[in-house]
Enzyme design. Structure first.
Site, short mmCIF file in Angstrom:
data_model
loop_
_atom_site.label_atom_id
_atom_site.label_comp_id
_atom_site.label_asym_id
_atom_site.label_seq_id
_atom_site.Cartn_x
_atom_site.Cartn_y
_atom_site.Cartn_z
N CYS A 108 17.24 -2.68 10.75
CA CYS A 108 15.90 -2.16 11.03
C CYS A 108 15.17 -3.20 11.86
CB CYS A 108 15.16 -1.89 9.73
SG CYS A 108 13.44 -1.39 9.98
N GLU B 245 12.81 8.80 11.85
CA GLU B 245 13.81 7.84 11.40
C GLU B 245 14.74 8.45 10.35
OE1 GLU B 245 13.26 3.66 10.97
OE2 GLU B 245 11.11 3.86 11.35
N CYS C 154 9.33 2.02 15.15
CA CYS C 154 10.77 1.81 14.90
C CYS C 154 11.26 0.82 15.94
CB CYS C 154 11.53 3.14 14.99
SG CYS C 154 13.33 2.95 14.79
N GLY C 155 11.61 -0.38 15.50
CA GLY C 155 12.02 -1.42 16.43
C GLY C 155 13.33 -1.13 17.13
N HIS D 214 20.95 6.18 17.52
CA HIS D 214 19.72 6.76 18.07
C HIS D 214 20.05 7.84 19.07
CE1 HIS D 214 16.85 3.83 16.37
NE2 HIS D 214 17.89 3.02 16.43
N GLY E 297 14.59 1.72 17.54
CA GLY E 297 14.35 2.89 18.38
C GLY E 297 13.70 2.51 19.70
#
Length: 284
Positions: free
Chosen positions: A75, A219, A228-229, A170, A231
């Site tokens: 994450c 997510e 969302c990092g 993703h 992402g």
């Protein structure tokens, strides 16, 4: 006896951080994570992150449980929060790290290297994006091919999607305007689409300029979140692959902005904040 914790957020993507540096085995079950993350009856968060002892070359290890009890590989916002949490713990122990300071963190998605900077930001070397269908994983292309602007039918509509693995899977699609996207309806259908055997995070992206992109995210295991990092990193890679963006850009999320760069070394770098909200202890 209750569980001592600190709650942090990265642009509104919030996490319960627990110190497990003396314990290798997880002491929080998936069901406990669900209860802790409940925003009405628990602390409230998008996930629970445990700081564990390091493995091999790593200083520490990270494990995360989503608000639905599932365990993702990594994450991006969470690892920034973990880096700040570790620095706060070390300061509490009388070993305040000198800034800038880089940690090597073992995750299920590989070694990550967050750097705490003097300006309060955390810069993370997120590693190299994985682009082959077998690495996403997805059935949208043959195993050793990339998935770039491939058609995917969801909710009776055809979408052109690009897939990137940034430690977790993703699916990115570009739209004219992210605001009217019915995220709560579309998100679960993308996440659980048969084309993604391990489910998928989904980013809807609006290209404002080649150096400025807006996204909304669904997510895997957490639903709609404010940021969302991984992402943000994945969407920049996807935008470059589609000829829509520069290799360095600001990504605007509902909770704020991240600076993302896909370097010439093929590694993706993410810079953003990590903020302590409060600390406490759960009831026994």
């Amino acid at each position: 006896m209750g569980i001592a914790f600190r709650k942090y957020h990265g642009l509104g993507n919030d996490f319960i951080l627990i110190d497990h540096r003396q314990q290798v085995e997880l002491q929080v079950s998936p069901q406990q994570a669900i209860e802790l993350c409940d925003r009405n009856f628990g602390i409230g968060a998008d996930g629970v992150i445990l700081a564990l002892p390091g493995q091999g070359e790593a200083d520490y290890a990270m494990r995360i449980l989503n608000s639905d009890g599932s365990e993702p590989e990594m994450c991006g916002n969470g690892i920034r929060c973990l880096a700040q949490f570790l620095a706060d713990l070390e300061t509490q122990d009388g070993q305040s790290p000198e800034l800038p300071h880089t940690y090597q963190i073992h995750t299920l998605g590989g070694i990550m290297r967050p750097q705490l900077r003097p300006d309060g930001q955390v810069r993370v070397d997120m590693g190299e994006p994985r682009l082959l269908a077998q690495d996403i994983p997805t059935t949208l292309a043959t195993a050793d091919d990339k998935v770039v602007a491939q058609p995917l039918t969801v909710a009776g509509q055809d979408w052109a999607v690009t897939c990137v693995n940034m430690g977790n899977p993703h699916c990115i699609t570009f739209v004219d305007d992210v605001e009217p996207i019915p995220l709560a309806d579309l998100g679960p259908q993308f996440e659980h689409h048969p084309a993604f055997p391990q489910r998928s995070n989904t980013e809807f992206v609006q290209v404002v300029r080649p150096d400025y992109l807006k996204m909304r995210v669904w997510e895997r295991g957490a639903g709609a979140t404010l940021a969302c990092g991984t992402g943000a990193c994945a969407l920049l890679v996807a935008a470059v692959l589609n000829g829509k963006a520069d290799r360095a850009a600001t990504v605007e999320l509902p909770g704020g902005c991240l600076q993302i760069e896909w370097g010439q070394d093929n590694r993706v770098y993410m810079t953003g904040p990590a903020t302590l909200v409060f600390s406490g202890e759960t009831a026994a």
